[in-house]
Structure formats: C-alpha cells, structure tokens
Write a protein that holds these residues in place. Structure first.
Motif, PDB file in Angstrom:
ATOM      1  N   ILE A  92     -33.533   9.727  -0.878  1.00  0.00           N
ATOM      2  CA  ILE A  92     -33.583   9.364   0.540  1.00  0.00           C
ATOM      3  C   ILE A  92     -33.790  10.607   1.395  1.00  0.00           C
ATOM      4  O   ILE A  92     -34.583  10.591   2.349  1.00  0.00           O
ATOM      5  CB  ILE A  92     -32.304   8.610   0.948  1.00  0.00           C
ATOM      6  CG1 ILE A  92     -32.259   7.242   0.274  1.00  0.00           C
ATOM      7  CG2 ILE A  92     -32.229   8.444   2.457  1.00  0.00           C
ATOM      8  CD1 ILE A  92     -30.937   6.528   0.421  1.00  0.00           C
ATOM      9  N   CYS A  93     -33.093  11.688   1.062  1.00  0.00           N
ATOM     10  CA  CYS A  93     -33.262  12.946   1.807  1.00  0.00           C
ATOM     11  C   CYS A  93     -34.695  13.447   1.703  1.00  0.00           C
ATOM     12  O   CYS A  93     -35.274  13.916   2.693  1.00  0.00           O
ATOM     13  CB  CYS A  93     -32.307  14.011   1.285  1.00  0.00           C
ATOM     14  SG  CYS A  93     -30.611  13.708   1.742  1.00  0.00           S
ATOM     15  N   GLY A  94     -35.272  13.352   0.518  1.00  0.00           N
ATOM     16  CA  GLY A  94     -36.657  13.771   0.338  1.00  0.00           C
ATOM     17  C   GLY A  94     -37.616  12.937   1.163  1.00  0.00           C
ATOM     18  O   GLY A  94     -38.556  13.466   1.773  1.00  0.00           O
ATOM     19  N   LEU A  95     -37.384  11.617   1.209  1.00  0.00           N
ATOM     20  CA  LEU A  95     -38.245  10.749   2.016  1.00  0.00           C
ATOM     21  C   LEU A  95     -38.112  11.075   3.504  1.00  0.00           C
ATOM     22  O   LEU A  95     -39.109  11.110   4.227  1.00  0.00           O
ATOM     23  CB  LEU A  95     -37.882   9.284   1.760  1.00  0.00           C
ATOM     24  CG  LEU A  95     -38.231   8.729   0.393  1.00  0.00           C
ATOM     25  CD1 LEU A  95     -37.651   7.332   0.209  1.00  0.00           C
ATOM     26  CD2 LEU A  95     -39.731   8.703   0.198  1.00  0.00           C
ATOM     27  N   ILE A  96     -36.887  11.316   3.940  1.00  0.00           N
ATOM     28  CA  ILE A  96     -36.681  11.621   5.363  1.00  0.00           C
ATOM     29  C   ILE A  96     -37.328  12.953   5.729  1.00  0.00           C
ATOM     30  O   ILE A  96     -38.003  13.056   6.760  1.00  0.00           O
ATOM     31  CB  ILE A  96     -35.175  11.617   5.698  1.00  0.00           C
ATOM     32  CG1 ILE A  96     -34.633  10.189   5.626  1.00  0.00           C
ATOM     33  CG2 ILE A  96     -34.929  12.193   7.090  1.00  0.00           C
ATOM     34  CD1 ILE A  96     -33.132  10.098   5.773  1.00  0.00           C
ATOM     35  N   THR A  97     -37.139  13.972   4.905  1.00  0.00           N
ATOM     36  CA  THR A  97     -37.724  15.280   5.232  1.00  0.00           C
ATOM     37  C   THR A  97     -39.248  15.245   5.173  1.00  0.00           C
ATOM     38  O   THR A  97     -39.913  15.914   5.971  1.00  0.00           O
ATOM     39  CB  THR A  97     -37.177  16.378   4.312  1.00  0.00           C
ATOM     40  OG1 THR A  97     -37.334  15.971   2.953  1.00  0.00           O
ATOM     41  CG2 THR A  97     -35.713  16.652   4.600  1.00  0.00           C
ATOM     42  N   LEU A 113     -31.455  18.158   6.122  1.00  0.00           N
ATOM     43  CA  LEU A 113     -30.657  17.059   5.591  1.00  0.00           C
ATOM     44  C   LEU A 113     -30.510  17.199   4.080  1.00  0.00           C
ATOM     45  O   LEU A 113     -31.480  17.458   3.372  1.00  0.00           O
ATOM     46  CB  LEU A 113     -31.348  15.733   5.934  1.00  0.00           C
ATOM     47  CG  LEU A 113     -30.534  14.478   5.764  1.00  0.00           C
ATOM     48  CD1 LEU A 113     -29.369  14.476   6.730  1.00  0.00           C
ATOM     49  CD2 LEU A 113     -31.409  13.269   6.007  1.00  0.00           C
ATOM     50  N   SER A 114     -29.286  17.047   3.595  1.00  0.00           N
ATOM     51  CA  SER A 114     -29.040  17.157   2.158  1.00  0.00           C
ATOM     52  C   SER A 114     -28.234  15.962   1.682  1.00  0.00           C
ATOM     53  O   SER A 114     -27.677  15.205   2.475  1.00  0.00           O
ATOM     54  CB  SER A 114     -28.289  18.454   1.848  1.00  0.00           C
ATOM     55  OG  SER A 114     -27.011  18.401   2.425  1.00  0.00           O
ATOM     56  N   ALA A 115     -28.154  15.800   0.376  1.00  0.00           N
ATOM     57  CA  ALA A 115     -27.406  14.695  -0.215  1.00  0.00           C
ATOM     58  C   ALA A 115     -25.917  14.829   0.070  1.00  0.00           C
ATOM     59  O   ALA A 115     -25.198  13.829   0.101  1.00  0.00           O
ATOM     60  CB  ALA A 115     -27.660  14.645  -1.717  1.00  0.00           C
ATOM     61  N   SER A 116     -25.443  16.029   0.307  1.00  0.00           N
ATOM     62  CA  SER A 116     -24.026  16.240   0.620  1.00  0.00           C
ATOM     63  C   SER A 116     -23.636  15.540   1.913  1.00  0.00           C
ATOM     64  O   SER A 116     -22.502  15.078   2.049  1.00  0.00           O
ATOM     65  CB  SER A 116     -23.725  17.720   0.746  1.00  0.00           C
ATOM     66  OG  SER A 116     -23.942  18.361  -0.467  1.00  0.00           O
ATOM     67  N   LYS A 117     -24.549  15.451   2.859  1.00  0.00           N
ATOM     68  CA  LYS A 117     -24.241  14.775   4.115  1.00  0.00           C
ATOM     69  C   LYS A 117     -24.053  13.285   3.893  1.00  0.00           C
ATOM     70  O   LYS A 117     -23.223  12.664   4.554  1.00  0.00           O
ATOM     71  CB  LYS A 117     -25.329  15.050   5.136  1.00  0.00           C
ATOM     72  CG  LYS A 117     -25.335  16.499   5.560  1.00  0.00           C
ATOM     73  CD  LYS A 117     -26.214  16.747   6.731  1.00  0.00           C
ATOM     74  CE  LYS A 117     -26.128  18.230   7.075  1.00  0.00           C
ATOM     75  NZ  LYS A 117     -26.841  18.560   8.288  1.00  0.00           N
ATOM     76  N   PHE A 118     -24.808  12.706   2.954  1.00  0.00           N
ATOM     77  CA  PHE A 118     -24.581  11.313   2.601  1.00  0.00           C
ATOM     78  C   PHE A 118     -23.245  11.162   1.875  1.00  0.00           C
ATOM     79  O   PHE A 118     -22.517  10.201   2.099  1.00  0.00           O
ATOM     80  CB  PHE A 118     -25.711  10.783   1.706  1.00  0.00           C
ATOM     81  CG  PHE A 118     -26.940  10.392   2.464  1.00  0.00           C
ATOM     82  CD1 PHE A 118     -27.049   9.164   3.061  1.00  0.00           C
ATOM     83  CD2 PHE A 118     -27.998  11.273   2.576  1.00  0.00           C
ATOM     84  CE1 PHE A 118     -28.182   8.797   3.755  1.00  0.00           C
ATOM     85  CE2 PHE A 118     -29.143  10.923   3.269  1.00  0.00           C
ATOM     86  CZ  PHE A 118     -29.228   9.683   3.860  1.00  0.00           C
TER      87      PHE A 118
END
Length: 184
Positions: free
Chosen positions: A50-55, A100-105
């Motif tokens: 998801i982070c990759g898609l958003i970035t 944005l990183s996965a840690s924020k999720f």
C-alpha cells in the motif's frame, strides 16, 4: 553439515527449503514485526504494498503542473484520506506522504493504540485482549489485532460490555451498579 551424496542431491534437486522471504536481507522487516507484535507477515507485506502504491501515486501527481485542477483535487483527497487514517499529522503537503512507511500503518493497529491509550501495559497483553474479545470499537466487538483504527474510531475504543476486565475496572473504581449485580 556434511556434503550431500549424489542420490541425496538428486532427490532434493526440486525442493525449496528456504521460503522466498528468507533469501533476502529481512532484518528491518523482522525488527518491525517484533516491535509491533505483528503475527502475520502478510499484514506487513500488505502495508508495504500500500505504501508503494501511495508513493508511486504521489510521484505521478508531482509530474502534473501545480495549477492543474486534477492535481489539486486528487492531492486534497489523498491528504484528507491519509490524515483521517492517522498516517500523517497535518494536511499540508505531499512531502509527508512521500516518506510514508509501513511502520505508520503498524502504529494505527488496534493493540498499538490500546497501549498508547493505557488500556494495556504491552503489545502482547493488548493483542491477547483483542483476540479474546474484550475490546469493542463503537458497537462491534473486534477480535482481529490487525484492525486499523482511524482518528474518528479512536474515540469509540472501549471495553466490551460483558468483559471481565471492564467489570474489574468498575469494581476497582467503585462504579459497580447494584442493578448490574442482580442481572448476573
């Protein structure tokens, strides 16, 4: 370990012992899985995807001109969505979303928010409470520790009505209702 004999190599030629995730360097991933007590590795990979898609979406938006109405609308919608999810602190610019990183999720998962709100002392305990059905968000009892809380849902995070923990808290605070004692 000893070297395999010819017939052993022949038998094991088509067998993969190490899964794909073990081949690369996954130290950062394992560190995050432990820090946020994530039980399913698929959750973390989903957050990464998801982070990759958003970035990548942000990169496409930045290619548009700044006065383009499509860019302005999509930027506003993306900032609003990320802010409501609790992934960014302010709705100022796309620069926050680029990092944005996965840690924020992971920080928006239900057990992590419970620890932050002092409903549990540690993530292991919070995860156990969630899995046992002691937590409710709004009217729904949540049993999935990977449940992501938005900023609005965080206000409705409470103990379930039938939870023994809620009853112990009430007894400790002296808020036990006599009518509730008769009902049991």
């Amino acid at each position: 370990m000893r070297k395999l004999k010819f017939h052993e190599q022949k038998l094991l030629k088509k067998v993969k012992f190490a899964p794909e995730w073990q081949k690369g360097s996954n130290l950062r991933e394992v560190k995050i899985l432990r820090r946020y007590h994530i039980q399913k590795r698929e959750d973390y990979t989903r957050y990464n995807r998801i982070c990759g898609l958003i970035t990548s979406f942000v990169a496409r938006l930045k290619k548009l001109t700044e006065d383009d109405p499509v860019r302005i609308d999509l930027t506003g919608a993306l900032l609003e969505k990320c802010y409501n999810l609790g992934l960014i602190k302010t709705k100022k610019s796309l620069v926050q979303i680029e990092t944005l990183s996965a840690s924020k999720f992971c920080r928006r998962r239900l057990p992590v928010v419970m620890v932050r709100n002092h409903m549990a002392q540690n993530l292991t305990e919070a995860t156990a409470f969630v899995e046992q059905g002691h937590i409710r968000v709004g009217l729904d009892i949540i049993r999935d520790p990977s449940f992501l809380l938005t900023r609005q849902m965080e206000d409705y995070l409470t103990w379930a009505d039938k939870s023994s923990i809620k009853q112990k808290i009430k007894a400790f605070n002296g808020d036990v209702d006599d009518f509730e004692l008769l009902g049991e």
